[in-house]
Design a protein around this motif. Structure first.
Motif, PDB file in Angstrom:
ATOM      1  N   SER A 192      56.713  11.236  32.768  1.00 44.53           N
ATOM      2  CA  SER A 192      55.553  10.381  32.999  1.00 44.53           C
ATOM      3  C   SER A 192      54.363  10.917  32.195  1.00 44.53           C
ATOM      4  CB  SER A 192      55.244  10.404  34.495  1.00 44.53           C
ATOM      5  OG  SER A 192      54.166   9.565  34.790  1.00 44.53           O
ATOM      6  N   ILE A 193      53.619  10.017  31.581  1.00 41.63           N
ATOM      7  CA  ILE A 193      52.451  10.420  30.787  1.00 41.63           C
ATOM      8  C   ILE A 193      51.311  10.773  31.746  1.00 41.63           C
ATOM      9  CG2 ILE A 193      50.741   9.653  29.105  1.00 41.63           C
ATOM     10  CD1 ILE A 193      52.877   7.745  27.968  1.00 41.63           C
TER      11      ILE A 193
ATOM     12  N   MET B 141      53.431   6.309  33.861  1.00 42.94           N
ATOM     13  CA  MET B 141      52.178   7.048  33.660  1.00 42.94           C
ATOM     14  C   MET B 141      51.635   7.498  35.009  1.00 42.94           C
ATOM     15  SD  MET B 141      50.322   4.362  31.121  1.00 42.94           S
ATOM     16  CE  MET B 141      51.201   3.874  29.625  1.00 42.94           C
TER      17      MET B 141
ATOM     18  N   VAL C 230      46.853   2.122  34.783  1.00 40.54           N
ATOM     19  CA  VAL C 230      47.673   3.345  34.712  1.00 40.54           C
ATOM     20  C   VAL C 230      48.323   3.608  36.072  1.00 40.54           C
ATOM     21  CG1 VAL C 230      47.557   5.871  34.472  1.00 40.54           C
ATOM     22  CG2 VAL C 230      46.398   4.392  32.801  1.00 40.54           C
TER      23      VAL C 230
END
Lengths: 333, 333
Positions: free
Chosen positions: A4-5, A29, A23
């Protein structure tokens, strides 16, 4: 998911807040930290600021405290349009080892107006192994990336014209005011000179198109004029008398070998025009593409920024423009 | 210029010929060799075949003789739509160390229908250090890359609909015939079953959109029907009586979790409709984009192929789809 970012939100104003909410919805993310200078937000839970449940992320007054308990891959930076105002913030983020995706219009093609700053940021980013990128709906999409995407079906392109007509009567108050609606022609002129009435990033879009098509620009000209009302008009936010401005008409022209081969026209006005975006390429084949109803600015900027994160992270270190990155893809739900 | 892209033309039919003429005009590319199976072209000077001055490049009957006196960086391959028909040609080109940009519709996303062949080509290309890519206007742009480019301004995408309406009355004879215009409904049906009347690459476009948006497809459905004339219509090439077909109506639908989230509609008809392409995304924000007058198929395919060469050469070895490559940029003249 482990890949996950991890996102740090640097600025949670109108667009920064919409970005944080997006987000939060994305499964790929995670928001891990937030920074904002607004005393009314500092210490607040990010989710609760948006009327949601608590997210367990609290707004920090500065980067250092935000990173005390969090590790982030990338900062989404949404605090200003002009590079000189935000360069210290960008440098602090780079020094902290963060990649950056920013809505700063100047950053979409900083080599145009700020070549020295562009080189400095590029060098610093390379030395830290991070990528920095400026994008949004415009610059970042309608008047540059979209134009260049369409140009791909042309064997040759001889002239580019883009029109963006925005019905500002439905937009948030600061945006309505930024069109100069309700001002006298003299007030309008004065405010264009301070930059209060003017859309940022236009000359950058011209430069991006030219670079993409391989044109060497002689110069870029930009004009901003009021659109004068002949009848009274009012919105939730303001009212316009005859003789006052309905909004702005802004043009940017890029000259190649003395001829204006790139023409960008923006109108943001409160008399409820039918909004649209239009890209007209004189070429082989000619292309005439219209976004019916237009592209909602804030929503699209939010989308472009979030959809660009993966490609910013995958890019080579340094300053990246839309010319360096693959397509930002939408999220199918 | 020393870094000019050296192009071998593999196939110089209608589109292959238009591609060769465009490569000849571009300052950053050079035609170095040509292969075609047509006995009437073998041995001819490429330029003179197109009514131009001699270019000093002669059409060879096979790859081996074409490469006897020439070194090429990339082959532009334009000999067929279906992978099983052209896989031997592609393998010979890869074995010769050439990168490939092909108009073969199957090759735009070969994992869909030919996963075994796709793996074999990918492995061979990697072992030879070359990249192979299939593209064109459709698949390659209107119903996939253009859609995905637009999706970048959407925070989320819930449904995709694309319409492409082509006025086939102005197109070259083989294309008019390929629409099935002038056939009885029974003849039309028989010809759709042989593939003589059907546009290739539709299911591939569905698969590319799904992959780009992160949707997992359950299945892809495709239908082809005649559009029945109620009045007589004629073109330079054919005539249609009432009750016969004006052309084809082709649909492809991609299902995700049981729902048709991707719908592609193509009509190619000779009753002079107003041609257009339209992409409608149900999302945040919604997007409704129309190419007024449509996109000229052959001209655009030529452009997309030539504009893609630089990014094919820069890509990692193996099989690359539009999802792997940056934007193909137009050429500003």
């Amino acid at each position: 998911m482990t890949d996950s970012i991890r996102v740090l939100h640097y600025g949670i104003g109108h667009v920064g807040g919409e970005i944080a909410r997006l987000v939060h919805r994305r499964p790929d993310m995670t928001s891990v930290a937030a920074v904002d200078a607004d005393p009314s937000k500092i210490g607040a839970d990010l989710g609760m600021l948006f009327g949601d449940d608590a997210w367990g992320i609290f707004v920090s007054p500065d980067l250092k405290s935000a990173l005390q308990d969090a590790e982030a891959d990338i900062a989404i930076h949404t605090t200003g349009s002009f590079l000189p105002q935000v360069v210290d913030q960008l440098e602090e983020l780079i020094e902290a080892g963060l990649n950056i995706c920013s809505t700063c219009e100047d950053l979409s093609y900083p080599a145009l107006k700020r070549p020295e700053l562009a080189r400095r940021l590029d060098g610093l980013a390379k030395s830290k192994g991070v990528t920095i990128h400026g994008t949004g709906v415009n610059p970042g999409f309608i008047m540059d990336k979209f134009v260049l995407a369409i140009s791909g079906v042309c064997q040759e392109v001889r002239h580019v014209r883009v029109e963006r007509i925005v019905d500002a009567s439905k937009r948030r108050p600061p945006l309505q005011l930024k069109t100069g609606a309700g001002l006298s022609p003299e007030e309008f002129l004065a405010q264009t000179e301070t930059g209060a009435v003017r859309h940022a990033g236009y000359q950058e879009a011209v430069a991006l198109i030219a670079a993409g098509l391989g044109w060497k620009l002689d110069r870029v000209e930009e004009t901003v004029k009021p659109i004068i009302a002949t009848e009274p008009v009012s919105t939730d936010v303001l009212s316009v008398e005859p003789g006052q401005s309905l909004g702005l008409h802004q043009e940017a022209r890029g000259f190649v070998a003395g001829r204006p081969l790139i023409e960008l026209i923006l109108e943001m006005r409160v008399d409820r025009p039918e909004g649209y975006d239009r890209v007209v390429l004189d070429g082989i084949p000619p292309m005439d593409v219209k976004v019916i109803g237009g592209t909602h600015g804030d929503r699209a900027t939010t989308a472009v920024v979030v959809n660009s994160l993966a490609s910013v992270l995958a890019a080579k270190p340094g300053l990246a423009t839309i010319l360096d990155l693959p397509l930002a893809l939408g999220w199918g739900v």
